[in-house]
Design a protein around this motif. Structure first.
Motif, mmCIF file in Angstrom:
data_model
loop_
_atom_site.group_PDB
_atom_site.id
_atom_site.type_symbol
_atom_site.label_atom_id
_atom_site.label_comp_id
_atom_site.label_asym_id
_atom_site.label_seq_id
_atom_site.Cartn_x
_atom_site.Cartn_y
_atom_site.Cartn_z
ATOM 1 N N ASP A 59 1.019 -1.145 -0.206
ATOM 2 C CA ASP A 59 0.031 -0.248 -0.268
ATOM 3 C C ASP A 59 0.741 1.007 -0.027
ATOM 4 O O ASP A 59 0.570 2.296 -0.985
ATOM 5 C CB ASP A 59 -1.043 0.133 0.899
ATOM 6 N N ASP A 60 1.559 1.575 1.138
ATOM 7 C CA ASP A 60 2.864 2.580 0.534
ATOM 8 C C ASP A 60 3.131 3.098 -0.384
ATOM 9 O O ASP A 60 2.947 3.832 -0.939
ATOM 10 C CB ASP A 60 4.307 2.593 1.780
ATOM 11 N N ASP A 61 3.564 1.744 -1.041
ATOM 12 C CA ASP A 61 4.173 1.161 -2.559
ATOM 13 C C ASP A 61 3.356 2.453 -3.951
ATOM 14 O O ASP A 61 3.501 2.718 -4.542
ATOM 15 C CB ASP A 61 5.163 0.711 -3.138
ATOM 16 N N ALA A 62 2.230 1.588 -3.251
ATOM 17 C CA ALA A 62 0.863 2.387 -4.585
ATOM 18 C C ALA A 62 0.753 4.091 -3.683
ATOM 19 O O ALA A 62 0.372 4.103 -5.168
ATOM 20 C CB ALA A 62 -0.396 0.805 -3.484
ATOM 21 N N ARG A 63 1.087 4.120 -2.586
ATOM 22 C CA ARG A 63 0.483 5.672 -2.702
ATOM 23 C C ARG A 63 1.645 6.887 -3.816
ATOM 24 O O ARG A 63 1.469 7.678 -4.218
ATOM 25 C CB ARG A 63 0.453 5.893 -1.201
ATOM 26 N N LYS A 64 2.984 5.362 -3.063
ATOM 27 C CA LYS A 64 4.021 6.778 -3.712
ATOM 28 C C LYS A 64 3.968 6.689 -5.348
ATOM 29 O O LYS A 64 4.375 7.564 -6.406
ATOM 30 C CB LYS A 64 5.611 6.007 -3.312
ATOM 31 N N ALA A 65 3.282 5.871 -5.952
ATOM 32 C CA ALA A 65 3.313 5.559 -6.978
ATOM 33 C C ALA A 65 2.189 6.474 -7.832
ATOM 34 O O ALA A 65 2.385 7.030 -9.052
ATOM 35 C CB ALA A 65 3.029 3.693 -7.786
ATOM 36 N N LEU A 66 1.427 6.819 -6.561
ATOM 37 C CA LEU A 66 0.020 6.527 -7.063
ATOM 38 C C LEU A 66 0.644 8.739 -7.249
ATOM 39 O O LEU A 66 0.133 9.616 -8.717
ATOM 40 C CB LEU A 66 -1.171 7.185 -6.581
ATOM 41 N N ARG A 67 1.183 9.147 -6.349
ATOM 42 C CA ARG A 67 1.729 11.105 -6.694
ATOM 43 C C ARG A 67 2.539 10.854 -7.657
ATOM 44 O O ARG A 67 2.603 11.711 -8.312
ATOM 45 C CB ARG A 67 2.502 10.703 -5.227
ATOM 46 N N LYS A 68 3.323 9.465 -8.200
ATOM 47 C CA LYS A 68 4.553 10.128 -9.288
ATOM 48 C C LYS A 68 3.191 9.681 -10.599
ATOM 49 O O LYS A 68 3.582 10.792 -11.097
ATOM 50 C CB LYS A 68 5.357 8.435 -9.550
ATOM 51 N N ALA A 69 2.318 9.051 -10.876
ATOM 52 C CA ALA A 69 2.115 9.118 -11.922
ATOM 53 C C ALA A 69 1.141 9.826 -12.191
ATOM 54 O O ALA A 69 0.808 10.647 -12.951
ATOM 55 C CB ALA A 69 1.359 7.509 -11.855
ATOM 56 N N ASP A 70 0.722 10.907 -10.683
ATOM 57 C CA ASP A 70 -0.573 12.184 -11.446
ATOM 58 C C ASP A 70 0.367 13.310 -11.393
ATOM 59 O O ASP A 70 -0.206 14.070 -11.913
ATOM 60 C CB ASP A 70 -0.872 12.953 -9.878
ATOM 61 N N MET A 71 1.863 13.167 -10.998
ATOM 62 C CA MET A 71 2.756 14.712 -11.559
ATOM 63 C C MET A 71 2.778 14.183 -13.157
ATOM 64 O O MET A 71 2.828 15.323 -13.964
ATOM 65 C CB MET A 71 4.227 13.697 -10.911
ATOM 66 N N PHE A 72 2.281 12.933 -13.754
ATOM 67 C CA PHE A 72 3.370 12.853 -15.804
ATOM 68 C C PHE A 72 1.217 13.423 -15.730
ATOM 69 O O PHE A 72 1.400 13.537 -17.148
ATOM 70 C CB PHE A 72 3.346 12.197 -15.587
ATOM 71 N N GLN A 73 0.265 12.688 -15.475
ATOM 72 C CA GLN A 73 -0.755 12.577 -16.173
ATOM 73 C C GLN A 73 -2.020 12.775 -15.172
ATOM 74 O O GLN A 73 -3.048 12.492 -14.140
ATOM 75 C CB GLN A 73 -1.201 10.888 -16.298
ATOM 76 N N PRO A 74 -2.748 14.405 -14.432
ATOM 77 C CA PRO A 74 -3.647 14.765 -13.177
ATOM 78 C C PRO A 74 -4.252 14.507 -13.904
ATOM 79 O O PRO A 74 -5.152 14.498 -12.288
ATOM 80 C CB PRO A 74 -2.493 15.873 -13.249
ATOM 81 N N HIS A 75 -5.684 14.056 -14.604
ATOM 82 C CA HIS A 75 -6.586 14.316 -15.373
ATOM 83 C C HIS A 75 -6.578 13.166 -15.125
ATOM 84 O O HIS A 75 -8.107 12.707 -15.173
ATOM 85 C CB HIS A 75 -6.264 14.555 -16.497
ATOM 86 N N VAL A 76 -6.228 11.775 -15.026
ATOM 87 C CA VAL A 76 -6.524 10.239 -14.434
ATOM 88 C C VAL A 76 -7.249 10.044 -13.140
ATOM 89 O O VAL A 76 -8.698 9.484 -13.393
ATOM 90 C CB VAL A 76 -5.786 9.481 -14.515
ATOM 91 N N VAL A 77 -7.068 10.466 -12.021
ATOM 92 C CA VAL A 77 -7.570 9.978 -10.822
ATOM 93 C C VAL A 77 -9.089 11.145 -11.605
ATOM 94 O O VAL A 77 -9.782 10.459 -10.781
ATOM 95 C CB VAL A 77 -6.763 11.128 -9.953
ATOM 96 N N ARG A 78 -8.920 12.159 -11.887
ATOM 97 C CA ARG A 78 -9.810 12.674 -11.942
ATOM 98 C C ARG A 78 -10.955 12.253 -13.082
ATOM 99 O O ARG A 78 -12.600 11.878 -12.845
ATOM 100 C CB ARG A 78 -10.350 14.432 -12.772
ATOM 101 N N GLY A 79 -10.789 11.551 -13.801
ATOM 102 C CA GLY A 79 -11.137 10.886 -15.140
ATOM 103 C C GLY A 79 -12.515 9.589 -14.726
ATOM 104 O O GLY A 79 -13.203 9.180 -14.553
ATOM 105 N N LEU A 80 -11.177 8.644 -13.412
ATOM 106 C CA LEU A 80 -11.124 7.820 -12.928
ATOM 107 C C LEU A 80 -12.656 7.398 -11.769
ATOM 108 O O LEU A 80 -12.997 6.767 -11.955
ATOM 109 C CB LEU A 80 -10.348 7.022 -12.218
ATOM 110 N N LEU A 81 -12.536 8.939 -10.955
ATOM 111 C CA LEU A 81 -13.729 9.472 -10.428
ATOM 112 C C LEU A 81 -14.820 9.921 -10.768
ATOM 113 O O LEU A 81 -15.738 10.764 -10.163
ATOM 114 C CB LEU A 81 -13.108 9.851 -8.673
ATOM 115 N N GLY A 82 -14.724 10.182 -11.628
ATOM 116 C CA GLY A 82 -15.736 10.274 -12.850
ATOM 117 C C GLY A 82 -16.153 11.611 -12.890
ATOM 118 O O GLY A 82 -17.252 11.851 -14.000
ATOM 119 N N ASP A 83 -15.408 12.494 -13.183
ATOM 120 C CA ASP A 83 -15.509 13.954 -13.846
ATOM 121 C C ASP A 83 -15.772 13.918 -15.112
ATOM 122 O O ASP A 83 -14.649 12.773 -15.934
ATOM 123 C CB ASP A 83 -14.075 14.595 -13.238
#
Length: 159
Positions: A59-83
């Motif tokens: 889980d800690d690695d997943a959180r770190k990986a998510l922060r890194k992924a979000d730096m390069f592609q910040p719109h994915v989280v928004r889209g996955l959550l329904g925006d």
């Protein structure tokens, strides 16, 4: 085979391969693919690394990986959550790296991997809650309301 024949993968086959490996729950194959492209910023690889870490209970690695992924592609989280993501496709069909169209493409191929994993959705929801100012800024950029200097008018208008 395509990646073996084209080591740099300038065709982007690794994105499709990563999504398929994760759909098949082939974590070893996904980790091997990630090792071939350690500096990759394609959403399938960066967000795929989050799913691999979650699947392995890291889980800690997943959180770190998510922060890194979000730096390069910040719109994915928004889209996955329904925006709704407004297309930013370039004239002639190009898709800008880090833009909403790239995020929408990734979500169309890999969204189901996230939506069917309660742990993945919980991680995204917690991540969003921890970064409200970023979420507000991205929403303003998407709607065209954001100005780099905080003013009502775009300082670059007319240039």
């Amino acid at each position: 085979e395509m990646i073996a024949l084209n080591k740099n993968d300038n065709l982007g086959a690794r994105a499709v391969l990563m999504d398929q490996l994760l759909k098949e729950r082939d974590l070893a194959g996904a980790k091997h693919l990630m090792s071939l492209f350690p500096q990759d910023t394609m959403p399938s690889i960066t967000y795929g690394s989050v799913l691999v870490a979650l699947s392995e209970g890291r889980d800690d690695d997943a959180r770190k990986a998510l922060r890194k992924a979000d730096m390069f592609q910040p719109h994915v989280v928004r889209g996955l959550l329904g925006d709704q993501l407004v297309s930013d496709e370039i004239r002639g069909g190009g898709v800008p790296m880090g833009g909403t169209s790239e995020a929408a493409d990734y979500i169309s191929y890999a969204g189901e991997l996230w939506w069917t994993d309660p742990g993945a959705m919980s991680l995204l929801t917690a991540y969003k809650a921890s970064r409200p100012e970023d979420w507000d800024r991205l929403s303003a950029i998407q709607s065209g309301e954001w100005r780099s200097d905080g003013s009502e008018e775009d300082p670059d208008a007319g240039l």
